[in-house]
Design an enzyme around this catalytic site. Structure first.
Site, mmCIF file in Angstrom:
data_model
loop_
_atom_site.group_PDB
_atom_site.id
_atom_site.type_symbol
_atom_site.label_atom_id
_atom_site.label_comp_id
_atom_site.label_asym_id
_atom_site.label_seq_id
_atom_site.Cartn_x
_atom_site.Cartn_y
_atom_site.Cartn_z
ATOM 1 N N LYS A 1 4.942 42.654 23.264
ATOM 2 C CA LYS A 1 4.986 43.051 24.671
ATOM 3 C C LYS A 1 3.900 44.091 24.970
ATOM 4 O O LYS A 1 3.240 44.045 26.012
ATOM 5 C CB LYS A 1 6.383 43.581 25.022
ATOM 6 C CG LYS A 1 7.435 42.484 24.984
ATOM 7 C CD LYS A 1 8.873 42.962 25.097
ATOM 8 C CE LYS A 1 9.823 41.775 24.882
ATOM 9 N NZ LYS A 1 11.238 42.106 24.934
ATOM 10 N N GLN B 1 15.029 47.275 24.689
ATOM 11 C CA GLN B 1 15.012 46.137 23.765
ATOM 12 C C GLN B 1 16.386 45.980 23.101
ATOM 13 O O GLN B 1 16.988 46.953 22.652
ATOM 14 C CB GLN B 1 13.913 46.361 22.701
ATOM 15 C CG GLN B 1 13.705 45.202 21.749
ATOM 16 C CD GLN B 1 13.149 43.938 22.421
ATOM 17 O OE1 GLN B 1 12.494 43.998 23.457
ATOM 18 N NE2 GLN B 1 13.412 42.790 21.833
ATOM 19 N N ASP C 1 13.596 42.947 32.920
ATOM 20 C CA ASP C 1 14.216 41.906 32.093
ATOM 21 C C ASP C 1 15.137 41.033 32.940
ATOM 22 O O ASP C 1 15.505 39.932 32.525
ATOM 23 C CB ASP C 1 15.092 42.560 31.002
ATOM 24 C CG ASP C 1 14.435 42.568 29.630
ATOM 25 O OD1 ASP C 1 13.636 41.662 29.348
ATOM 26 O OD2 ASP C 1 14.748 43.484 28.847
HETATM 27 N N1 GUN Z 1 16.052 40.948 22.602
HETATM 28 C C1 GUN Z 1 15.798 39.624 22.449
HETATM 29 N N2 GUN Z 1 15.225 39.125 23.561
HETATM 30 C C2 GUN Z 1 15.126 40.153 24.434
HETATM 31 C C3 GUN Z 1 14.598 40.253 25.741
HETATM 32 O O1 GUN Z 1 14.124 39.289 26.357
HETATM 33 N N3 GUN Z 1 14.675 41.496 26.311
HETATM 34 C C4 GUN Z 1 15.219 42.557 25.670
HETATM 35 N N4 GUN Z 1 15.257 43.734 26.313
HETATM 36 N N5 GUN Z 1 15.701 42.486 24.444
HETATM 37 C C5 GUN Z 1 15.650 41.292 23.829
#
Ligand code: GUN
Length: 295
Positions: free
Chosen positions: A53, A97, A120
């Site tokens: 990211k 996350q 998200d």
């Molecule tokens: N953990 C696995 N996929 C994601 C996601 O798309 N966003 C977040 N914040 N955590 C994750």
């Protein structure tokens, strides 16, 4: 042989589009969008995703703010940090996350995020507004899947879409989008479904979002189906430097002989999730800075 739904390529196109927008914003003397990422603990898979990211933020010219906390952080302290980000005018969007350590409630944390900064798309407000026409922020992974299918002009209308997995992150929201945006007939299978094969065999569009390698074998797939594999699991692979490889829920080699379209793992849905996160962030930025951008 199936056409590969190349998420890496489409995500790269989207990133180029976003980078051009960021350039235009900066040329007006405005600051770049700023995405903050909170990560708790040392789960290596989570750190790899977060690294991806950050790399994507850099590629499109976003600023980013990384906040890494020890797994012992209290829920109360984490909620305070979330609230600080909610108040911080220099942060346009942020994510926490997942997974979080067991002593922290995911629901409490995600619902503390301001919906306008929830890039998200996890908060109850954004989740509950998925099918509203003016919805600004959509859950990143389902949004990425819909965009990938749209760019490959995959016809969804009237098709039978079977979603395996009913998680709040993927299965539940993608079924709603398939129904409302895609006009598909949707069946959702979950861990209480006794025999998923009777449904997967009928799927024109099969979305597997469980995280169980090998869950979907070729004999469970209809000839000509469109397969979207959201599962991403690490399995040991001693031939690689990292010691592991990423695999999806679908047995790719055999299933791709029957499918019309299929996403690879890696390189399918994963890059699209990141592209959606960037799209959500720039939308959140534009919403919060609309006067300056148009002025
Ligand atoms: N953990 C696995 N996929 C994601 C996601 O798309 N966003 C977040 N914040 N955590 C994750």
């Amino acid at each position: 042989m199936a056409t590969i739904l190349d998420g890496k390529k489409v995500a790269s196109d989207i990133k180029n589009e976003i980078a051009a927008k960021v350039e235009a914003i900066k040329s007006k003397g405005l600051r770049a969008p700023n995405l903050a990422i909170i990560i708790v603990g040392d789960d290596s898979a989570s750190h790899t995703y977060v690294d991806g990211k950050i790399k994507a933020c850099k590629a499109v010219g976003f600023d980013f703010t990384l906040m890494h906390f020890a797994s012992t952080i209290s829920e109360e302290k984490l909620l305070k940090h979330v609230d600080q980000l909610n108040q911080d005018e220099d942060i346009d969007g942020f994510i926490v996350q997942l997974p979080l350590p067991e002593h922290i409630s995911v629901e409490k944390v995600t619902d503390c995020i301001s919906p306008v900064k929830d890039v998200d798309g996890f908060t109850n407000q954004n989740f509950g507004s998925i099918n509203s026409k003016n919805q600004l922020i959509l859950p990143a992974t389902p949004f990425g899947i819909m965009e990938l299918l749209r760019r490959y002009e995959v016809d969804l209308e009237g098709k039978h879409c079977v979603v395996v997995g009913a998680s709040r992150l993927v299965g539940a929201p993608i079924s709603m989008m398939m129904l409302e945006d895609g006009h598909a007939t949707v069946t959702v299978c979950h861990k209480y479904t006794p025999d998923i094969t009777q449904y997967t065999k009928e799927a024109d569009i099969l979305i597997a979002a469980v995280g169980k390698p090998g869950l979907i074998s070729a004999d469970m797939v209809k000839e000509g189906a469109v397969i979207v594999d959201v599962g991403t699991s690490r399995v040991e692979d001693k031939s690689r430097k990292s010691g592991f490889k990423l695999v999806g829920d679908v047995e790719f080699d055999e299933a791709s002989k029957k499918a019309s379209y299929i996403t690879p793992v890696p390189g399918g849905v994963g890059p699209m999730t990141i592209a959606s996160l960037l799209l959500n962030t720039i939308r959140a930025y534009e919403k919060q800075h609309s006067d300056e951008i148009t002025g």
